[in-house]
Design a protein around this motif. Structure first.
Motif, mmCIF file in Angstrom:
data_model
loop_
_atom_site.group_PDB
_atom_site.id
_atom_site.type_symbol
_atom_site.label_atom_id
_atom_site.label_comp_id
_atom_site.label_asym_id
_atom_site.label_seq_id
_atom_site.Cartn_x
_atom_site.Cartn_y
_atom_site.Cartn_z
ATOM 1 N N TRP A 14 -0.352 -2.254 10.988
ATOM 2 C CA TRP A 14 -0.275 -1.193 11.999
ATOM 3 C C TRP A 14 0.045 0.150 11.338
ATOM 4 O O TRP A 14 -0.552 1.183 11.689
ATOM 5 N N LEU A 15 0.984 0.145 10.405
ATOM 6 C CA LEU A 15 1.322 1.382 9.695
ATOM 7 C C LEU A 15 0.118 1.918 8.931
ATOM 8 O O LEU A 15 -0.124 3.128 8.893
ATOM 9 N N TYR A 16 -0.643 1.029 8.316
ATOM 10 C CA TYR A 16 -1.810 1.444 7.533
ATOM 11 C C TYR A 16 -2.840 2.143 8.415
ATOM 12 O O TYR A 16 -3.475 3.118 8.002
ATOM 13 N N LYS A 17 -2.986 1.655 9.658
ATOM 14 C CA LYS A 17 -3.991 2.225 10.557
ATOM 15 C C LYS A 17 -3.492 3.470 11.278
ATOM 16 O O LYS A 17 -4.238 4.437 11.443
ATOM 17 N N GLN A 18 -2.230 3.439 11.705
ATOM 18 C CA GLN A 18 -1.722 4.516 12.554
ATOM 19 C C GLN A 18 -0.987 5.610 11.780
ATOM 20 O O GLN A 18 -0.967 6.756 12.209
ATOM 21 N N HIS A 19 -0.373 5.254 10.660
ATOM 22 C CA HIS A 19 0.392 6.232 9.882
ATOM 23 C C HIS A 19 0.119 6.031 8.397
ATOM 24 O O HIS A 19 0.997 5.594 7.635
ATOM 25 N N PRO A 20 -1.078 6.347 7.948
ATOM 26 C CA PRO A 20 -1.417 6.153 6.524
ATOM 27 C C PRO A 20 -0.523 6.959 5.592
ATOM 28 O O PRO A 20 -0.366 6.595 4.421
ATOM 29 N N GLU A 21 0.071 8.047 6.101
ATOM 30 C CA GLU A 21 0.975 8.834 5.265
ATOM 31 C C GLU A 21 2.206 8.013 4.875
ATOM 32 O O GLU A 21 2.778 8.193 3.793
ATOM 33 N N TYR A 22 2.623 7.118 5.747
ATOM 34 C CA TYR A 22 3.770 6.260 5.458
ATOM 35 C C TYR A 22 3.431 5.304 4.314
ATOM 36 O O TYR A 22 4.236 5.108 3.389
ATOM 37 N N ILE A 23 2.241 4.732 4.376
ATOM 38 C CA ILE A 23 1.796 3.825 3.317
ATOM 39 C C ILE A 23 1.681 4.569 1.996
ATOM 40 O O ILE A 23 2.014 4.032 0.924
ATOM 41 N N GLN A 24 1.240 5.818 2.045
ATOM 42 C CA GLN A 24 1.115 6.606 0.824
ATOM 43 C C GLN A 24 2.481 6.834 0.171
ATOM 44 O O GLN A 24 2.619 6.772 -1.061
ATOM 45 N N ILE A 25 3.494 7.059 0.999
ATOM 46 C CA ILE A 25 4.843 7.238 0.449
ATOM 47 C C ILE A 25 5.356 5.926 -0.146
ATOM 48 O O ILE A 25 5.978 5.916 -1.213
ATOM 49 N N LEU A 26 5.097 4.805 0.536
ATOM 50 C CA LEU A 26 5.486 3.508 -0.014
ATOM 51 C C LEU A 26 4.813 3.264 -1.364
ATOM 52 O O LEU A 26 5.430 2.737 -2.296
ATOM 53 N N ARG A 27 3.547 3.667 -1.455
ATOM 54 C CA ARG A 27 2.829 3.510 -2.719
ATOM 55 C C ARG A 27 3.496 4.344 -3.820
ATOM 56 O O ARG A 27 3.677 3.862 -4.947
ATOM 57 N N GLU A 28 3.878 5.569 -3.493
ATOM 58 C CA GLU A 28 4.514 6.431 -4.496
ATOM 59 C C GLU A 28 5.874 5.875 -4.914
ATOM 60 O O GLU A 28 6.227 5.893 -6.102
ATOM 61 N N LEU A 29 6.641 5.356 -3.937
ATOM 62 C CA LEU A 29 7.938 4.764 -4.261
ATOM 63 C C LEU A 29 7.775 3.525 -5.142
ATOM 64 O O LEU A 29 8.614 3.246 -6.010
ATOM 65 N N THR A 30 6.695 2.788 -4.928
ATOM 66 C CA THR A 30 6.420 1.609 -5.753
ATOM 67 C C THR A 30 6.057 2.018 -7.174
ATOM 68 O O THR A 30 6.522 1.411 -8.150
ATOM 69 N N VAL A 31 5.248 3.078 -7.307
ATOM 70 C CA VAL A 31 4.817 3.541 -8.627
ATOM 71 C C VAL A 31 6.004 4.008 -9.453
ATOM 72 O O VAL A 31 6.085 3.739 -10.661
ATOM 73 N N ARG A 32 6.942 4.684 -8.817
ATOM 74 C CA ARG A 32 8.105 5.157 -9.581
ATOM 75 C C ARG A 32 9.213 4.100 -9.652
ATOM 76 O O ARG A 32 10.345 4.400 -10.020
ATOM 77 N N LYS A 33 8.866 2.846 -9.298
ATOM 78 C CA LYS A 33 9.735 1.682 -9.438
ATOM 79 C C LYS A 33 11.066 1.854 -8.721
ATOM 80 O O LYS A 33 12.123 1.407 -9.185
ATOM 81 N N GLN A 34 10.971 2.464 -7.551
ATOM 82 C CA GLN A 34 12.167 2.602 -6.729
ATOM 83 C C GLN A 34 12.250 1.489 -5.693
ATOM 84 O O GLN A 34 13.349 1.092 -5.290
ATOM 85 N N ILE A 35 11.107 0.989 -5.238
ATOM 86 C CA ILE A 35 11.105 -0.114 -4.290
ATOM 87 C C ILE A 35 10.200 -1.233 -4.815
ATOM 88 O O ILE A 35 9.308 -0.993 -5.629
#
Length: 670
Positions: free
Chosen positions: A55-76
């Motif tokens: 649902w987040l991917y479809k309705q709020h892709p900006e949220y997924i983009q932030i999760l991706r960035e947090l994953t890349v910088r090994k924070q989550i």
């Protein structure tokens, strides 16, 4: 250098996913990701259900983009698991791997990284899971420490194995989560020291001779409370200040790849203690003093409605495995099955909040949709479906049940009380026989039988008067009896049952022959009641049907309406909130107004009709007063009985399901 490591995990569990997703996003999820983005020192493992993540991917892709960035910088680190948060030990291996791979694909697509660790709903565990989890690419699993033998709670990762396959376990210490008095920011450093001292004291070690790991798993609401009052930030800052002493917060996978101190262990089947305590006495938290762990099967045996849903899940899973033909429909049916396997509809949460009728009916509806798709696999038309009545142990109680797969419905006839314990109408509805029963602790009175369709009673006149007032009455004559099979003819769709009992204080022997004949739209039931004793018998014979509520817009709503023909006159029986009765009825139509489905009863001889709504209560989280957990609508036909010694009487009831006809084309203009 010795170290003390904390792994913090956050679970957005199924209870939150049942909310309106947009409300959850605006009220909580936005604040969560804003906090993490602004505080790079806060490192955390996170678990989302697949439904919410998509649902987040479809309705709020900006949220997924932030999760991706947090994953890349090994924070989550995003944790895997089952897409619909299922109870894994209850699933077939294909469904286990399918749910894991579905969520894994969802996570990989969202953040570009495949999960290597996972959570289990309710920490429901069985060693047989190990090979399948490893095959799905999982290196470790978070598991509540209450499942681990005291001698193995060493505050370090564990290594479990089964059939030559191995899996790492990170014990989650729910009892070490901060108490209310410790959740002020100024207490964060003291809490950190307390964790360290507790871990060392529990293993009998000095502070400086062994590395320690403490894994803490928070629910979303609790975590956000600690974020808002500043305690979480203070905890991370305290770890940073004591980093020279070996204190640090790490992500689970990062820790495991560097850790060499792993203890082999065996963890037997069980579930986390906060849920297990509800699995010994119905709706009562009880300490387990048996020395044996409470398993998911123990839990289900205590709660008949949860077990009934699992029986239906197991049946549809078996049906999918046996069905061949249209692969697209078959896969669509399997996905509907996965929806119904959500753990929230099968077990309670740690606070003792049990699955509501809404959750169970949603699961039953998904299973009905799966069965409809399977019926279409053999041909493009539902008319190609072949009706059948089978006899086998459907619910695993040691006695054969009778499963009727007819055009308009699927029903299960049980030998216990000879009633229909499951009734799924194929017109996109749930299980109309999904009824609770009253318990004195919560409802002031207790029912002595399980409520279903076509439950039989033999009352004295005094008991009958109490029955019409919603009071429990009778001593279980036929309603709590195990019927014997008197005959079964699958080709003719006939089930013949027989029961014997003793009636009234005189203990008069009576017998009842009960014959079901299933057809495409319902049943024809034949009753033959016989006085087997030497004295005359006088009483009231009652055939009771209980219809579960399917409209959940109001907790106390009764969405059923009743039309009867009484003494040759057509009328409506007003039973919205109170019992109602009419004499000499030849026809009764009960309509579920939420779905426009009707159930028609036509007795061969006029009978009195008694109808009443019933409300069931169960424990409520954080309150001594129980909450409304479900409602049912009771409809009964009643005949006066006067039988001399050795005499018998016969009654027949025709039961028909009426579903709305499909509308073709557009509606006519007014």
């Amino acid at each position: 250098m010795n170290s003390f490591t904390i792994c913090i995990a956050l679970s957005v569990d199924s209870a939150y996913c049942l909310q309106n997703h947009e409300d959850l996003y605006q009220s909580t999820l936005k604040k969560l990701v804003s906090f993490l983005y602004a505080n790079p020192q806060c490192r955390i493992a996170m678990h989302f259900s697949g439904v919410l993540l998509d649902w987040l991917y479809k309705q709020h892709p900006e949220y997924i983009q932030i999760l991706r960035e947090l994953t890349v910088r090994k924070q989550i680190e995003l944790l895997g698991g089952g897409y619909y948060d299922p109870v894994f030990p209850l699933l077939f291996s294909q469904d286990r791997s399918g749910q894991i791979e579905l969520l894994t694909s969802c996570l990989t697509h969202a953040v570009g990284k495949r999960p290597r660790g996972m959570t289990l709903y309710g920490s429901v565990w069985d060693p047989s899971l190990i090979p399948g989890l490893q095959t799905c690419g999982m290196e470790y699993v978070l598991l509540n420490a209450s499942l681990i033998a005291p001698g193995k709670r060493l505050f370090c990762p564990l290594l479990v194995s089964e059939q030559g396959k191995r899996l790492k376990v990170l014990p989650v210490f729910s009892e070490l989560l901060p108490e209310a008095e410790m959740t002020q920011p100024e207490n964060a450093a003291a809490y950190l020291s307390w964790l360290h001292d507790t871990s060392c004291a529990a293993t009998g070690s000095r502070h400086d001779d062994e590395n320690k790991l403490v894994t803490l798993q928070f629910g979303l609401s609790r975590f956000m409370q600690l974020v808002e009052n500043g305690w979480i930030t203070a905890l991370y800052n305290a770890c940073s200040l004591q980093a020279f002493d070996g204190y640090e917060v790490r992500l689970p996978l990062e820790y495991l790849h560097k850790c060499e101190d792993i203890e082999p262990a065996y963890i037997s089947a069980g579930l986390e203690s906060d849920i297990a305590k509800w699995g010994m006495v119905p709706y009562e938290a009880t300490e387990n003093k048996s020395g044996f762990p409470v398993t998911i099967q123990d839990f289900l045996s205590i709660y008949p409605r949860n077990k009934a849903l699992y029986n239906r899940v197991l049946y549809i899973a078996t049906l999918i495995a046996q069905t061949h033909g249209d692969k697209v429909r078959r896969q669509a049916a399997r996905e509907k099955l996965w929806e119904a396997q959500n753990g929230a509809s099968l077990i309670c949460n740690p606070d003792g909040v049990f699955a509501s009728n809404l959750l169970r009916q949603n699961a039953y509806r998904s299973l009905t949709e799966a069965e409809k798709l399977l019926r279409e696999c053999a041909g493009l038309k539902t008319t190609d479906f072949k009706e059948s009545v089978l006899s086998y142990d459907y619910d695993g109680d040691g006695y054969n049940e009778y499963l009727c797969r007819m055009q308009q419905f699927t029903a299960c006839i049980s030998r216990r009380s000879g009633s229909v314990t499951e009734f799924d109408v194929m017109h996109n509805t749930g299980n109309y026989a999904d009824n609770l029963k009253r318990i004195a602790q919560f409802d002031s009175v207790s029912d002595g039988y399980e409520r279903g369709l076509f439950v039989d009673h033999l009352f004295t006149q005094e008991e009958y008067e109490e029955y019409k007032k919603k009071q429990p009455s009778g001593n279980g004559v036929f309603s709590a009896v195990l019927y014997k099979e008197a005959g079964f003819e699958s080709s003719r769709h006939e089930v013949k049952l027989r029961a014997s009992a003793e009636f009234s204080s005189l203990r008069l022997p009576v017998s009842l022959r009960k014959n079901y004949t299933a057809n495409s739209n319902g049943f024809t039931l034949q009753y033959i009641l016989k006085n087997e004793g030497p004295l005359p018998l006088k009483g009231v014979f009652v055939v009771e049907s209980n219809f579960a509520q399917t409209d959940f817009s109001d907790a106390e709503l009764n969405s059923y309406r009743v039309a009867v023909i009484s003494q040759g006159q057509s009328c409506d029986l007003g039973v919205e909130n109170v019992p109602g009765s009419l004499a000499s009825c030849s026809y009764m139509q009960i309509t579920d107004t939420a779905h426009d489905i009707s159930f028609v009863y036509e007795p061969n001889e006029n009978a009195d009709a008694v109808c009443m709504p019933l409300v069931f209560h169960r424990p409520k989280q954080g309150s001594a007063a129980p909450q409304i957990a479900g409602t049912t609508f009771v409809a009964s036909f009643c005949w006066n009985v006067e039988l001399q010694a050795g005499m018998e009487m016969e009654k027949t009831v025709s039961f028909t399901v009426l579903v709305p006809k499909k509308r073709r084309g557009s509606k006519k203009k007014q």
